[in-house]
Design a protein around this motif. Structure first.
Motif, PDB file in Angstrom:
ATOM      1  N   UNK A  26     -21.113  61.052  39.564  1.00  0.00           N
ATOM      2  CA  UNK A  26     -22.744  60.447  39.593  1.00  0.00           C
ATOM      3  C   UNK A  26     -23.057  61.833  39.870  1.00  0.00           C
ATOM      4  N   UNK A  27     -24.724  61.939  40.195  1.00  0.00           N
ATOM      5  CA  UNK A  27     -25.134  63.175  40.584  1.00  0.00           C
ATOM      6  C   UNK A  27     -24.790  63.882  41.411  1.00  0.00           C
ATOM      7  N   UNK A  28     -24.716  63.162  42.821  1.00  0.00           N
ATOM      8  CA  UNK A  28     -24.282  63.442  43.938  1.00  0.00           C
ATOM      9  C   UNK A  28     -22.474  64.418  43.867  1.00  0.00           C
ATOM     10  N   UNK A  29     -22.571  63.685  43.797  1.00  0.00           N
ATOM     11  CA  UNK A  29     -20.846  64.482  42.923  1.00  0.00           C
ATOM     12  C   UNK A  29     -20.893  65.336  41.936  1.00  0.00           C
ATOM     13  N   UNK A  30     -21.570  65.264  41.024  1.00  0.00           N
ATOM     14  CA  UNK A  30     -22.105  66.871  39.804  1.00  0.00           C
ATOM     15  C   UNK A  30     -22.247  67.963  41.159  1.00  0.00           C
ATOM     16  N   UNK A  31     -23.096  67.696  42.104  1.00  0.00           N
ATOM     17  CA  UNK A  31     -23.394  68.575  42.705  1.00  0.00           C
ATOM     18  C   UNK A  31     -22.649  69.077  43.650  1.00  0.00           C
ATOM     19  N   UNK A  32     -21.877  67.929  44.328  1.00  0.00           N
ATOM     20  CA  UNK A  32     -20.521  68.873  45.006  1.00  0.00           C
ATOM     21  C   UNK A  32     -19.724  69.664  43.855  1.00  0.00           C
ATOM     22  N   UNK A  33     -19.257  68.618  42.902  1.00  0.00           N
ATOM     23  CA  UNK A  33     -18.498  69.925  41.932  1.00  0.00           C
ATOM     24  C   UNK A  33     -19.216  71.582  41.706  1.00  0.00           C
ATOM     25  N   UNK A  34     -20.524  71.700  41.517  1.00  0.00           N
ATOM     26  CA  UNK A  34     -21.147  72.617  41.548  1.00  0.00           C
ATOM     27  C   UNK A  34     -21.366  73.668  42.523  1.00  0.00           C
ATOM     28  N   UNK A  35     -21.218  72.775  43.647  1.00  0.00           N
ATOM     29  CA  UNK A  35     -20.827  73.953  45.120  1.00  0.00           C
ATOM     30  C   UNK A  35     -19.492  74.374  45.664  1.00  0.00           C
ATOM     31  N   UNK A  36     -18.857  74.324  44.618  1.00  0.00           N
ATOM     32  CA  UNK A  36     -17.742  74.957  44.605  1.00  0.00           C
ATOM     33  C   UNK A  36     -17.220  76.294  44.098  1.00  0.00           C
ATOM     34  N   UNK A  37     -18.590  76.857  43.346  1.00  0.00           N
ATOM     35  CA  UNK A  37     -18.836  78.112  42.835  1.00  0.00           C
ATOM     36  C   UNK A  37     -18.688  78.858  43.633  1.00  0.00           C
ATOM     37  N   UNK A  38     -17.671  80.086  43.439  1.00  0.00           N
ATOM     38  CA  UNK A  38     -16.941  81.388  43.831  1.00  0.00           C
ATOM     39  C   UNK A  38     -16.935  81.963  43.260  1.00  0.00           C
ATOM     40  N   UNK A  39     -17.030  82.168  41.518  1.00  0.00           N
ATOM     41  CA  UNK A  39     -17.828  83.160  40.257  1.00  0.00           C
ATOM     42  C   UNK A  39     -15.921  83.379  40.364  1.00  0.00           C
ATOM     43  N   UNK A  40     -15.052  82.214  39.768  1.00  0.00           N
ATOM     44  CA  UNK A  40     -13.504  83.173  39.842  1.00  0.00           C
ATOM     45  C   UNK A  40     -13.617  82.619  38.695  1.00  0.00           C
ATOM     46  N   UNK A  41     -13.150  84.233  37.990  1.00  0.00           N
ATOM     47  CA  UNK A  41     -12.713  84.895  37.122  1.00  0.00           C
ATOM     48  C   UNK A  41     -10.807  84.743  36.318  1.00  0.00           C
ATOM     49  N   UNK A  42     -10.847  83.914  35.827  1.00  0.00           N
ATOM     50  CA  UNK A  42      -9.502  83.680  35.261  1.00  0.00           C
ATOM     51  C   UNK A  42      -9.127  84.630  34.435  1.00  0.00           C
TER      52      UNK A  42
END
Length: 304
Positions: free
Chosen positions: A280-296
């Motif tokens: 859903x649009x709301x859950x996409x936004x939640x996932x987008x909000x997990x950004x922590x610039x994790x470089x693997x």
């Protein structure tokens, strides 16, 4: 609520995105990052049988020859021949390891990759693997790749490289390249992108110039699996899918070409089986909000 679309893994693997030069690239491909020759041969075969049609290799991975040979072997098998699958259904990518100010050095490296890809006849997409080496090396490398593409009209099957692009390019590098008024526009920029490293500024710059974003390490190399991210696990449970499937679906819904890597036969299939639900649009936004610039692995997007 899960939205069922009825798409199978093979249907998802048949999805393509149109590149700026009008060629079509499979949206879900198999990443071959640092797979051993044996793993590569086996995984490519399994992937082809599962419906994968896009494969991402590189000089750095040291598995170009195995990738090409495995694909060629599959295409020449009686079952494949009778099914009507041909070379034009396959999309093969490789990358130049080192930028250089020496045209002859670049040509030697590119020609070595073309030799490895000889069983396939041509390379669909050749990338500069990084912006490292400085502006002069970047520009010389790009102009040299352009010559291969401009050797024909792009549709001629004798052309050895159909498309070119970049990888790990930051905003400044993209602006630098576009300011040079390139004769061949970069088709893609392959960067690390996943919910924990959303790369918004680079993505916006790519959109500005119509450059397709390719997402490598779309699963963040599993660093957030197993409940290490409660949000990711909670949403995966909500949709009744694995954490890997949720991340691949996130990538697909953002319109990226995504390159999940796996050397396991069952995971090759499940990673692509993401058509039966929509985030859903709301859950996409939640996932987008997990950004922590994790470089693997590495991040040369700010290289001088």
């Amino acid at each position: 609520m899960t939205t069922k679309t009825g798409s199978t893994a093979k249907e998802m693997l048949s999805r393509t995105i149109q590149l700026p030069n009008n060629l079509k690239i499979p949206q879900i491909q198999l990443g071959l990052y640092m797979m051993s020759p044996t793993e590569t041969t086996r995984s490519v075969r399994w992937a082809l049988e599962a419906g994968y049609r896009g494969f991402d290799s590189a000089q750095w991975y040291e598995n170009e020859a195995e990738t090409a040979s495995s694909i060629a072997s599959f295409l020449s098998s009686p079952n494949t021949t009778s099914s009507g699958i041909t070379r034009s259904d396959i999309f093969y990518t490789t990358k130049l390891k080192d930028n250089s100010t020496s045209v002859s050095q670049i040509r030697r490296a590119v020609d070595k990759s073309l030799s490895a890809a000889k069983p396939l006849g041509y390379v669909d997409l050749f990338l500069l693997h990084s912006p490292l080496g400085g502006k002069a090396a970047r520009m010389t490398s790009w102009k040299t790749l352009e010559e291969y593409v401009l050797a024909g009209d792009g549709d001629d099957e004798q052309v050895e490289i159909k498309s070119i692009g970049v990888s790990n390019y930051g905003v400044a590098h993209i602006e630098e390249l576009m300011a040079s008024n390139p004769r061949v526009k970069p088709a893609v920029n392959q960067i690390e992108v996943h919910p924990f490293n959303t790369q918004n500024a680079i993505r916006e710059c790519c959109a500005k110039y119509g450059i397709v974003v390719e997402a490598y390490a779309p699963l963040a190399r599993g660093m957030k699996f197993g409940g290490r991210s409660k949000t990711l696990k909670g949403l995966a449970d909500k949709y009744g899918v694995s954490e890997a499937q949720l991340m691949v679906r996130w990538s697909v819904q953002h319109g990226f070409v995504t390159l999940p890597k796996s050397a396991k036969k069952d995971r090759l299939v499940t990673n692509a089986d993401v058509g039966g639900f929509e985030i859903s649009k709301e859950d996409m936004a939640t996932l987008d909000g997990l950004d922590e610039h994790l470089v693997t692995d590495w991040d040369p997007t700010d290289a001088p």
